[in-house]
Design a protein around this motif. Structure first.
Motif, PDB file in Angstrom:
ATOM      1  N   ALA A  40      28.679 -32.411  15.809  1.00 33.98           N
ATOM      2  CA  ALA A  40      28.201 -32.416  17.193  1.00 33.98           C
ATOM      3  C   ALA A  40      28.485 -31.030  17.757  1.00 33.98           C
ATOM      4  CB  ALA A  40      28.907 -33.490  18.017  1.00 33.98           C
ATOM      5  N   LEU A  41      27.468 -30.373  18.287  1.00 33.81           N
ATOM      6  CA  LEU A  41      27.586 -28.983  18.729  1.00 33.81           C
ATOM      7  C   LEU A  41      27.474 -28.888  20.242  1.00 33.81           C
ATOM      8  CD1 LEU A  41      25.248 -27.305  16.057  1.00 33.81           C
ATOM      9  CD2 LEU A  41      27.746 -27.504  15.995  1.00 33.81           C
ATOM     10  N   PHE A  42      28.490 -28.321  20.856  1.00 35.78           N
ATOM     11  CA  PHE A  42      28.522 -28.114  22.309  1.00 35.78           C
ATOM     12  C   PHE A  42      28.376 -26.629  22.598  1.00 35.78           C
ATOM     13  CE2 PHE A  42      31.329 -27.134  26.045  1.00 35.78           C
ATOM     14  CZ  PHE A  42      30.475 -27.627  27.026  1.00 35.78           C
ATOM     15  N   ALA A  43      27.285 -26.256  23.279  1.00 36.88           N
ATOM     16  CA  ALA A  43      27.066 -24.860  23.663  1.00 36.88           C
ATOM     17  C   ALA A  43      27.759 -24.610  24.995  1.00 36.88           C
ATOM     18  CB  ALA A  43      25.570 -24.564  23.765  1.00 36.88           C
ATOM     19  N   LYS A  66      36.386 -40.853  14.165  1.00 36.35           N
ATOM     20  CA  LYS A  66      35.261 -41.550  13.551  1.00 36.35           C
ATOM     21  C   LYS A  66      34.537 -40.678  12.518  1.00 36.35           C
ATOM     22  CE  LYS A  66      35.732 -45.238  16.119  1.00 36.35           C
ATOM     23  NZ  LYS A  66      36.029 -46.582  15.573  1.00 36.35           N
ATOM     24  N   GLY A  67      35.098 -39.524  12.229  1.00 37.44           N
ATOM     25  CA  GLY A  67      34.530 -38.662  11.198  1.00 37.44           C
ATOM     26  C   GLY A  67      33.425 -37.743  11.662  1.00 37.44           C
ATOM     27  N   ILE A  68      33.315 -37.533  12.977  1.00 36.64           N
ATOM     28  CA  ILE A  68      32.285 -36.631  13.514  1.00 36.64           C
ATOM     29  C   ILE A  68      32.976 -35.430  14.148  1.00 36.64           C
ATOM     30  CG2 ILE A  68      30.322 -36.371  15.075  1.00 36.64           C
ATOM     31  CD1 ILE A  68      29.960 -39.403  14.978  1.00 36.64           C
ATOM     32  N   PRO A  69      32.972 -34.284  13.507  1.00 31.06           N
ATOM     33  CA  PRO A  69      33.602 -33.102  14.120  1.00 31.06           C
ATOM     34  C   PRO A  69      32.771 -32.562  15.279  1.00 31.06           C
ATOM     35  CG  PRO A  69      32.569 -32.511  12.039  1.00 31.06           C
ATOM     36  CD  PRO A  69      32.443 -33.997  12.163  1.00 31.06           C
ATOM     37  N   VAL A  70      33.449 -32.248  16.377  1.00 32.43           N
ATOM     38  CA  VAL A  70      32.798 -31.639  17.538  1.00 32.43           C
ATOM     39  C   VAL A  70      33.129 -30.159  17.540  1.00 32.43           C
ATOM     40  CG1 VAL A  70      32.653 -31.585  20.051  1.00 32.43           C
ATOM     41  CG2 VAL A  70      32.876 -33.782  18.864  1.00 32.43           C
ATOM     42  N   ARG A  71      32.123 -29.351  17.521  1.00 30.08           N
ATOM     43  CA  ARG A  71      32.306 -27.899  17.423  1.00 30.08           C
ATOM     44  C   ARG A  71      31.725 -27.222  18.654  1.00 30.08           C
ATOM     45  NH1 ARG A  71      29.651 -24.178  12.569  1.00 30.08           N
ATOM     46  NH2 ARG A  71      30.022 -22.127  13.525  1.00 30.08           N
ATOM     47  N   THR A  72      32.488 -26.318  19.242  1.00 30.37           N
ATOM     48  CA  THR A  72      32.022 -25.542  20.388  1.00 30.37           C
ATOM     49  C   THR A  72      31.468 -24.206  19.915  1.00 30.37           C
ATOM     50  OG1 THR A  72      33.587 -26.562  21.939  1.00 30.37           O
ATOM     51  CG2 THR A  72      32.712 -24.407  22.536  1.00 30.37           C
ATOM     52  N   VAL A  73      30.280 -23.870  20.403  1.00 32.55           N
ATOM     53  CA  VAL A  73      29.680 -22.560  20.125  1.00 32.55           C
ATOM     54  C   VAL A  73      29.420 -21.891  21.469  1.00 32.55           C
ATOM     55  CG1 VAL A  73      28.658 -23.318  17.957  1.00 32.55           C
ATOM     56  CG2 VAL A  73      27.346 -23.540  20.061  1.00 32.55           C
ATOM     57  N   SER A  74      29.415 -20.581  21.484  1.00 34.90           N
ATOM     58  CA  SER A  74      29.256 -19.885  22.766  1.00 34.90           C
ATOM     59  C   SER A  74      28.673 -18.501  22.565  1.00 34.90           C
ATOM     60  CB  SER A  74      30.605 -19.775  23.479  1.00 34.90           C
ATOM     61  OG  SER A  74      30.469 -19.123  24.731  1.00 34.90           O
ATOM     62  N   ALA A  75      27.858 -18.093  23.534  1.00 34.75           N
ATOM     63  CA  ALA A  75      27.326 -16.729  23.562  1.00 34.75           C
ATOM     64  C   ALA A  75      28.078 -15.870  24.564  1.00 34.75           C
ATOM     65  CB  ALA A  75      25.841 -16.753  23.906  1.00 34.75           C
ATOM     66  N   GLY A  76      29.116 -16.440  25.187  1.00 34.41           N
ATOM     67  CA  GLY A  76      29.894 -15.680  26.150  1.00 34.41           C
ATOM     68  C   GLY A  76      30.097 -16.445  27.443  1.00 34.41           C
ATOM     69  N   ASP A  77      30.686 -15.779  28.404  1.00 33.57           N
ATOM     70  CA  ASP A  77      30.998 -16.343  29.704  1.00 33.57           C
ATOM     71  C   ASP A  77      29.893 -15.951  30.681  1.00 33.57           C
ATOM     72  OD1 ASP A  77      31.990 -16.672  32.360  1.00 33.57           O
ATOM     73  OD2 ASP A  77      34.055 -16.591  31.624  1.00 33.57           O
ATOM     74  N   ILE A  78      29.064 -16.918  31.049  1.00 34.07           N
ATOM     75  CA  ILE A  78      27.873 -16.600  31.838  1.00 34.07           C
ATOM     76  C   ILE A  78      28.216 -15.997  33.192  1.00 34.07           C
ATOM     77  CG2 ILE A  78      27.689 -18.935  32.816  1.00 34.07           C
ATOM     78  CD1 ILE A  78      24.633 -18.628  32.573  1.00 34.07           C
ATOM     79  N   ARG A  79      29.284 -16.467  33.816  1.00 34.84           N
ATOM     80  CA  ARG A  79      29.661 -15.940  35.130  1.00 34.84           C
ATOM     81  C   ARG A  79      30.197 -14.514  35.004  1.00 34.84           C
ATOM     82  NH1 ARG A  79      34.550 -16.019  38.471  1.00 34.84           N
ATOM     83  NH2 ARG A  79      35.643 -16.981  36.720  1.00 34.84           N
ATOM     84  N   ALA A  80      31.133 -14.306  34.075  1.00 39.61           N
ATOM     85  CA  ALA A  80      31.710 -12.975  33.897  1.00 39.61           C
ATOM     86  C   ALA A  80      30.648 -11.973  33.457  1.00 39.61           C
ATOM     87  CB  ALA A  80      32.852 -13.028  32.878  1.00 39.61           C
TER      88      ALA A  80
END
Length: 302
Positions: A40-43, A66-80
């Protein structure tokens, strides 16, 4: 045709927006009611409400069991990034008061830059062909997206061959109200809508919720709204000031001066349905179902 082209998906991915519908899809997989996911991918734009990050941590722990890894991906800090004069200019759909007094909406590039691109890059990498390597023809990941029946017109195919979008909630016939019921049944009834704190698409209900429930986020949004009044620092620093004045609120007034109180007697939470036109968020920023938005006359560089 090769066996690779005849095969099914190499991976099953969930585009986890961390809002109501995508969270339901994750929980349905955890409960075994739909097929599981490899990832599961969280942008992360790094400017979500604090409640979203708290909920995400809870869901991730549950999904991992439950065997589903949640991974965070990011292109940076939109506010900064938006406030950094050294950073490349990426347009948010800010509300614009043009020099002639008319109102418009600036071009929307932030969803593509901060959500779609990192999700595509992650899928590319997980398939075993990190950028710039090309994904072989016929190799693809199935990508589940949380779109419910009341917003079925937003369901779209992926624009790349290595991703194929599927919509479990549409297949189940679930609308947003049923999603909210399911979250409550599963003990996740506090789930709120996922959107950047400073998203210009917030209606009054959304802004009111941030003001009343996320004071740090509200302070950041008020300051952001003040700083971008005459355009983004990068553009002005490069000698390309933008015409008009820019605002986070659709009224084209400073955020902390807008009357956000509901006209109806009842107050509404950020994730509840049935808000009037002024309260409602007219268009969300699902990575796979947003409109890029055309530039308004006030956006062009002077």
């Amino acid at each position: 045709m090769s066996s690779l082209q005849q095969s099914g998906p190499a991976l099953r991915l969930l585009s986890l927006g961390a809002g109501v519908q995508s969270t339901v899809v994750l929980l349905l997989a955890c409960d075994g009611l739909i097929p599981s996911f490899d990832h599961a991918l969280f942008a992360d734009t790094r400017w979500e409400p604090r409640a979203v990050y708290a909920n995400l941590a809870r869901w991730a722990e549950h999904a991992e069991r439950k065997g589903i890894p949640v991974r965070t991906v990011s292109a940076g800090d939109i506010r900064a990034d938006a406030l950094d004069p050294r950073h490349r200019f990426v347009s948010m759909p800010l509300h614009v008061r043009n020099p002639d007094g008319s109102k418009g909406l600036a071009r929307r590039q932030c969803t593509s830059e901060y959500k779609v691109r990192p999700l595509k890059m992650a899928a590319w990498q997980l398939l075993g062909y990190p950028h710039p390597h090309r994904v072989p023809r016929g190799l693809f990941a199935e990508q589940a997206i949380g779109i419910s029946t009341d917003e079925f017109t937003r369901a779209k195919d992926a624009d790349v061959a290595y991703l194929r979008n599927v919509f479990p909630l549409l297949e189940l016939g679930w609308d947003r109200a049923r999603c909210l019921e399911y979250l409550s049944e599963r003990g996740f009834g506090e789930t709120v809508k996922s959107a950047c704190v400073g998203c210009p698409f917030h209606g009054n209900a959304g802004w009111r919720w941030i003001r009343d429930n996320d004071p740090d986020g509200w302070a950041e949004a008020v300051e952001f709204d003040r700083v971008i009044r005459n355009g983004y620092p990068h553009a002005t620093d490069q000698g390309q000031p933008l015409r008009g004045q820019y605002f986070l609120h659709r009224s084209c007034k400073p955020l902390d001066e807008v009357d956000l109180e509901p006209r109806a007697a009842s107050r509404r939470h950020l994730h509840l349905v049935g808000a009037d036109a002024e309260d409602a968020d007219p268009d969300g920023c699902s990575p796979w179902s947003c409109r890029s938005g055309a530039a308004v006359s006030g956006e062009a560089a002077a």
